[in-house]
Enzyme design. Sequence first.
Site, mmCIF file in Angstrom:
data_model
loop_
_atom_site.group_PDB
_atom_site.id
_atom_site.type_symbol
_atom_site.label_atom_id
_atom_site.label_comp_id
_atom_site.label_asym_id
_atom_site.label_seq_id
_atom_site.Cartn_x
_atom_site.Cartn_y
_atom_site.Cartn_z
ATOM 1 N N ILE A 79 0.918 -1.143 0.000
ATOM 2 C CA ILE A 79 0.000 0.000 0.000
ATOM 3 C C ILE A 79 0.958 1.193 0.000
ATOM 4 O O ILE A 79 1.544 1.520 1.027
ATOM 5 C CB ILE A 79 -0.934 0.000 1.223
ATOM 6 C CG1 ILE A 79 -1.825 -1.239 1.228
ATOM 7 C CG2 ILE A 79 -1.788 1.276 1.218
ATOM 8 C CD1 ILE A 79 -2.723 -1.371 2.451
ATOM 9 N N PRO A 80 1.164 1.807 -1.156
ATOM 10 C CA PRO A 80 2.337 2.669 -1.383
ATOM 11 C C PRO A 80 2.284 4.069 -0.765
ATOM 12 O O PRO A 80 2.260 5.084 -1.464
ATOM 13 C CB PRO A 80 2.407 2.731 -2.901
ATOM 14 C CG PRO A 80 0.982 2.616 -3.345
ATOM 15 C CD PRO A 80 0.348 1.664 -2.366
ATOM 16 N N CYS A 81 2.334 4.122 0.554
ATOM 17 C CA CYS A 81 2.335 5.415 1.242
ATOM 18 C C CYS A 81 3.605 6.215 0.942
ATOM 19 O O CYS A 81 3.608 7.439 1.072
ATOM 20 C CB CYS A 81 2.152 5.225 2.742
ATOM 21 S SG CYS A 81 3.320 4.094 3.505
ATOM 22 N N HIS A 82 4.653 5.545 0.498
ATOM 23 C CA HIS A 82 5.899 6.252 0.143
ATOM 24 C C HIS A 82 5.722 7.124 -1.097
ATOM 25 O O HIS A 82 6.537 7.999 -1.352
ATOM 26 C CB HIS A 82 7.045 5.250 -0.070
ATOM 27 C CG HIS A 82 6.842 4.311 -1.198
ATOM 28 N ND1 HIS A 82 5.971 3.225 -1.131
ATOM 29 C CD2 HIS A 82 7.383 4.280 -2.442
ATOM 30 C CE1 HIS A 82 5.994 2.581 -2.283
ATOM 31 N NE2 HIS A 82 6.839 3.198 -3.092
ATOM 32 N N ARG A 83 4.656 6.922 -1.853
ATOM 33 C CA ARG A 83 4.405 7.695 -3.075
ATOM 34 C C ARG A 83 3.682 9.008 -2.800
ATOM 35 O O ARG A 83 3.336 9.734 -3.730
ATOM 36 C CB ARG A 83 3.619 6.853 -4.075
ATOM 37 C CG ARG A 83 4.416 5.642 -4.548
ATOM 38 C CD ARG A 83 3.664 4.795 -5.537
ATOM 39 N NE ARG A 83 4.424 3.584 -5.820
ATOM 40 C CZ ARG A 83 3.886 2.441 -6.183
ATOM 41 N NH1 ARG A 83 2.572 2.343 -6.356
ATOM 42 N NH2 ARG A 83 4.655 1.380 -6.400
#
Length: 159
Positions: A124-128
């Site tokens: 779940i790409p919270c780094h994006r």
Amino acid sequence: MYFTITPSPYGDIALTANDEGLTALSFQQGASPLIIDDSYIESAEKFITVCKQLDEYFAGERNEFNLPLAPHGTPFQQRVWQALATIKQGDTQSYLWIAKKINNEKAVRAVGTANGKNPIALIIPCHRVIGANGKLTGYAGGLGLKAKLLMHEKAHFTV
């Protein structure tokens, strides 16, 4: 609940799951390592597909994950995490973009808080999620790791 630890180019990753799917992914060298207690059973077998897809991602062979996910969170957090999951590899978005995506434009701060509570980092790409000005903002794994992940994905951002 099950767990395993798997290596990555950016340090060990702790994974937890229940019978429904993956419940957590945490870079152990980051600012928020996952604490595994006695309620978890070690089982590398439960994570064969997850580890295979992570290896493919780090090798540059996978752009999307196809895994059953079972993150625990409030209904609001779940909506934010679902919106995060729509951000494609190589893209970045702002907290405002996510707030608009969940039809709650005034919830930018709450979106930031929910983003920070995402239990399944990377997949779940919270780094994006970066600042509206294109600069890196907080990341539970630390800004250095966030920058490495975004560079791996060839995303554009400002330091």
